[in-house]
Design an enzyme around this catalytic site. Structure first.
Site, PDB file in Angstrom:
ATOM      1  N   SER A 108       0.533  -1.108   0.164  1.00  0.00           N
ATOM      2  CA  SER A 108      -0.276   0.378   0.209  1.00  0.00           C
ATOM      3  C   SER A 108       0.681   1.305   0.002  1.00  0.00           C
ATOM      4  CB  SER A 108      -1.106  -0.089   1.800  1.00  0.00           C
ATOM      5  OG  SER A 108      -1.370   1.659   1.202  1.00  0.00           O
ATOM      6  N   SER A 109       0.295   2.726  -0.523  1.00  0.00           N
ATOM      7  CA  SER A 109       1.102   3.321  -0.238  1.00  0.00           C
ATOM      8  C   SER A 109       1.288   3.871   1.198  1.00  0.00           C
ATOM      9  CB  SER A 109       0.774   4.320  -1.639  1.00  0.00           C
ATOM     10  OG  SER A 109      -1.095   5.453  -1.184  1.00  0.00           O
ATOM     11  N   CYS A 110       0.489   3.878   1.891  1.00  0.00           N
ATOM     12  CA  CYS A 110       0.788   3.674   3.219  1.00  0.00           C
ATOM     13  C   CYS A 110       2.751   3.743   3.628  1.00  0.00           C
ATOM     14  CB  CYS A 110      -0.004   3.454   4.019  1.00  0.00           C
ATOM     15  SG  CYS A 110      -0.340   1.209   4.511  1.00  0.00           S
ATOM     16  N   TYR A 137       0.533  -1.314  10.307  1.00  0.00           N
ATOM     17  CA  TYR A 137       0.194  -1.801   9.149  1.00  0.00           C
ATOM     18  C   TYR A 137       1.185  -1.617   7.543  1.00  0.00           C
ATOM     19  CZ  TYR A 137      -2.900  -2.044   4.517  1.00  0.00           C
ATOM     20  OH  TYR A 137      -3.170  -2.571   3.304  1.00  0.00           O
ATOM     21  N   LYS A 141       3.461  -3.612   6.177  1.00  0.00           N
ATOM     22  CA  LYS A 141       3.805  -3.347   4.201  1.00  0.00           C
ATOM     23  C   LYS A 141       5.040  -4.542   4.036  1.00  0.00           C
ATOM     24  CE  LYS A 141      -0.042  -5.150   3.304  1.00  0.00           C
ATOM     25  NZ  LYS A 141      -0.621  -6.361   2.522  1.00  0.00           N
ATOM     26  N   HIS A 180     -12.713   2.976   3.904  1.00  0.00           N
ATOM     27  CA  HIS A 180     -11.465   3.919   3.161  1.00  0.00           C
ATOM     28  C   HIS A 180     -13.048   5.176   2.903  1.00  0.00           C
ATOM     29  CE1 HIS A 180      -9.622   0.300   2.799  1.00  0.00           C
ATOM     30  NE2 HIS A 180      -8.309   1.100   3.575  1.00  0.00           N
TER      31      HIS A 180
HETATM   32  N1  NAP Z   1      -8.418  -1.048  -0.038  1.00  0.00           N
HETATM   33  C1  NAP Z   1      -7.380  -0.720  -0.370  1.00  0.00           C
HETATM   34  O1  NAP Z   1      -7.446   0.710  -0.119  1.00  0.00           O
HETATM   35  C2  NAP Z   1      -6.249  -0.638  -1.074  1.00  0.00           C
HETATM   36  C3  NAP Z   1      -4.834   0.579  -1.392  1.00  0.00           C
HETATM   37  C4  NAP Z   1      -4.163  -0.063  -1.984  1.00  0.00           C
HETATM   38  C5  NAP Z   1      -3.636  -1.224  -1.123  1.00  0.00           C
HETATM   39  N2  NAP Z   1      -4.790  -1.709  -0.786  1.00  0.00           N
HETATM   40  C6  NAP Z   1      -3.884  -3.755  -1.176  1.00  0.00           C
HETATM   41  O2  NAP Z   1      -4.388  -4.325  -1.306  1.00  0.00           O
HETATM   42  C7  NAP Z   1      -4.660  -5.815  -0.578  1.00  0.00           C
HETATM   43  C8  NAP Z   1      -5.863  -6.330  -1.123  1.00  0.00           C
HETATM   44  O3  NAP Z   1      -6.759  -5.299   0.018  1.00  0.00           O
HETATM   45  P1  NAP Z   1      -8.305  -5.571  -0.553  1.00  0.00           P
HETATM   46  O4  NAP Z   1      -8.969  -4.520  -0.498  1.00  0.00           O
HETATM   47  O5  NAP Z   1      -8.834  -6.137  -1.199  1.00  0.00           O
HETATM   48  O6  NAP Z   1      -8.665  -6.352   1.447  1.00  0.00           O
HETATM   49  P2  NAP Z   1     -10.316  -7.266   0.950  1.00  0.00           P
HETATM   50  O7  NAP Z   1     -11.460  -6.268   0.673  1.00  0.00           O
HETATM   51  O8  NAP Z   1     -10.365  -6.595   2.753  1.00  0.00           O
HETATM   52  O9  NAP Z   1      -9.841  -8.355   0.838  1.00  0.00           O
HETATM   53  C9  NAP Z   1      -8.806  -8.697   1.865  1.00  0.00           C
HETATM   54  C10 NAP Z   1      -9.063 -10.346   1.397  1.00  0.00           C
HETATM   55  O10 NAP Z   1      -8.095 -11.158   2.105  1.00  0.00           O
HETATM   56  C11 NAP Z   1      -8.844 -12.258   2.717  1.00  0.00           C
HETATM   57  N3  NAP Z   1      -8.363 -12.536   3.735  1.00  0.00           N
HETATM   58  C12 NAP Z   1      -7.935 -11.844   5.393  1.00  0.00           C
HETATM   59  N4  NAP Z   1      -6.991 -12.227   6.346  1.00  0.00           N
HETATM   60  C13 NAP Z   1      -7.282 -13.814   5.461  1.00  0.00           C
HETATM   61  C14 NAP Z   1      -6.471 -14.751   6.158  1.00  0.00           C
HETATM   62  N5  NAP Z   1      -5.846 -14.822   7.208  1.00  0.00           N
HETATM   63  N6  NAP Z   1      -6.438 -16.320   5.305  1.00  0.00           N
HETATM   64  C15 NAP Z   1      -7.070 -16.098   3.949  1.00  0.00           C
HETATM   65  N7  NAP Z   1      -7.588 -14.980   3.425  1.00  0.00           N
HETATM   66  C16 NAP Z   1      -7.935 -13.927   4.291  1.00  0.00           C
HETATM   67  C17 NAP Z   1     -10.500 -11.742   3.173  1.00  0.00           C
HETATM   68  O11 NAP Z   1     -11.177 -12.699   3.176  1.00  0.00           O
HETATM   69  P3  NAP Z   1     -12.266 -12.833   4.170  1.00  0.00           P
HETATM   70  O12 NAP Z   1     -12.896 -11.488   4.144  1.00  0.00           O
HETATM   71  O13 NAP Z   1     -13.234 -14.047   4.937  1.00  0.00           O
HETATM   72  O14 NAP Z   1     -12.358 -12.615   6.050  1.00  0.00           O
HETATM   73  C18 NAP Z   1     -10.277 -10.727   1.344  1.00  0.00           C
HETATM   74  O15 NAP Z   1     -10.962 -12.033   1.150  1.00  0.00           O
HETATM   75  C19 NAP Z   1      -4.319  -5.671   0.796  1.00  0.00           C
HETATM   76  O16 NAP Z   1      -3.068  -6.269   0.934  1.00  0.00           O
HETATM   77  C20 NAP Z   1      -4.189  -4.091   0.797  1.00  0.00           C
HETATM   78  O17 NAP Z   1      -3.110  -3.743   1.050  1.00  0.00           O
HETATM   79  C21 NAP Z   1      -5.636  -2.113  -0.642  1.00  0.00           C
END
Ligand code: NAP
Length: 323
Positions: A108-110, A137, A141, A180
């Protein structure tokens, strides 16, 4: 990646993972390996390694993580650092032990310093103090990036870390306790319209500048990266710099402009109220995306269009959440 390659998308039901799966299927990749959190807890190292040895994925997108907005990060820092370190450690090590060809680790950009010069280049990593609200967090990362780099150096693996800017899109989290800023604003507009109100409360001063990337654009970028020809991919992961690449649009808006745009797209004529008792976070966060542009990828969906698409697909989810 061949169309028949065995591809594991970790976190395939999340915002990022679901977009990657949709795009992989659209491009004709037919051999996806998917497990829900309930089927495979990626914090469990033994179960994760057994799964990798059994399924033998060739390519891995690591989009499983504990993710949340400012409030969630600030309230549960121990959960954020522990769970993310555990997931990363299990998956990165299992990728090495089972001979995965390429891994894309989503960060993530953070991870960048709170007061990094703008736009933020990849080499600004670890050059200053982090934003305190999501430091736990961010440090998890950063450890993930360092792990990818260390495994590449010690074991010759081909692990790459991608740092997306703020994301939004279908399947986003609209729960105000964990969401967010963009989904939170969409939800507040739907709630205010339902209640017949004419004001929209925005956290903070509205002055911080943020960049937003539509999740389908991110998915295209992730697949583009993992599918790069050998020489270009090698240029990202070898040498003296961290195997790190930014993914963003290269453009930002103020939170005020964002709130105005959400109100416009959702057809809500309102007064904006800024709740300055809430923290603003980093004053500006705009990624330098010249490295990924040079590799032939650019974002395509404008912010207005992305908000419209998200609202269209999430309308029933939002109606339910606010009823
Ligand atoms: N959203 C943003 O704005 C953003 C920005 C920059 C980077 N990112 C990065 O992108 C990645 C994904 O983010 P996202 O926004 O898609 O998150 P998300 O919608 O919360 O999805 C996260 C996924 O991870 C699964 N998960 C969590 N803990 C787990 C575990 N212990 N075992 C197996 N699966 C697990 C969750 O499953 P369950 O739902 O079943 O728990 C869910 O499917 C992250 O690394 C994040 O840092 C996100």
């Amino acid at each position: 990646m061949e169309k028949s390659s065995r591809i594991f998308v970790a976190g395939h039901r999340g915002l990022v993972g679901s977009a990657i799966c949709r795009e992989l299927v659209r491009q004709g990749f037919a051999n996806l390996i998917l497990r829900t959190h309930a089927e495979l807890d990626l914090t469990d190292r033994t179960a994760t390694l057994e799964f990798f040895k059994r399924e033998q994925p060739e390519f891995v997108f690591l989009a499983a993580a504990k993710v949340g907005g400012i409030l969630a990060n600030d309230s549960y820092p121990a959960d954020f650092i522990r769970e993310n370190l555990e997931i990363q450690t299990s998956v990165i090590d299992a990728c090495y032990q089972s001979g995965v060809k390429r891994l894309l680790f989503l960060g993530s950009s953070c991870i960048y310093p709170k007061l990094a010069p703008q736009p933020i280049k990849e080499e600004y990593l670890l050059t200053g103090p982090l934003e305190p609200t999501n430091r736990a967090y961010a440090l998890a990362k950063i450890a993930g990036i360092e792990m990818c780099w260390s495994y590449n150096r010690q074991y010759g693996t081909k692990f790459l870390a991608a740092m997306p800017t703020n994301l939004y899109g279908p399947g986003d989290n609209f729960d105000l306790r964990g969401s967010h800023v963009l989904p939170a604003l969409m939800r507040k507009v739907v709630e205010a319209k339902r209640a017949g109100e004419r004001k929209l409360v925005v956290w903070g001063t509205g002055r911080p500048r943020r960049e937003f990337l539509y999740s389908d654009d991110l998915a295209e970028a992730c697949i583009h990266l993992l599918n790069l020809p050998e020489d270009l991919y090698e240029s990202l992961i070898s040498g003296h710099q961290a195997p790190l690449i930014n993914i963003g649009t290269g453009e930002d808006v103020t939170i005020r402009e964002l709130a105005e745009l959400v109100a416009k797209v959702l057809d809500f004529d309102c007064e904006l109220i800024f709740d300055t008792t809430r923290q603003d976070g980093t004053p500006q966060k705009l990624l330098d995306v010249s490295r990924i542009h040079a590799l032939g990828w650019k974002a395509r969906v404008s912010l207005e269009e992305g908000i419209r698409r998200t609202y269209t697909t999430a309308q029933s989810q939002l109606e339910l959440a606010t009823s």
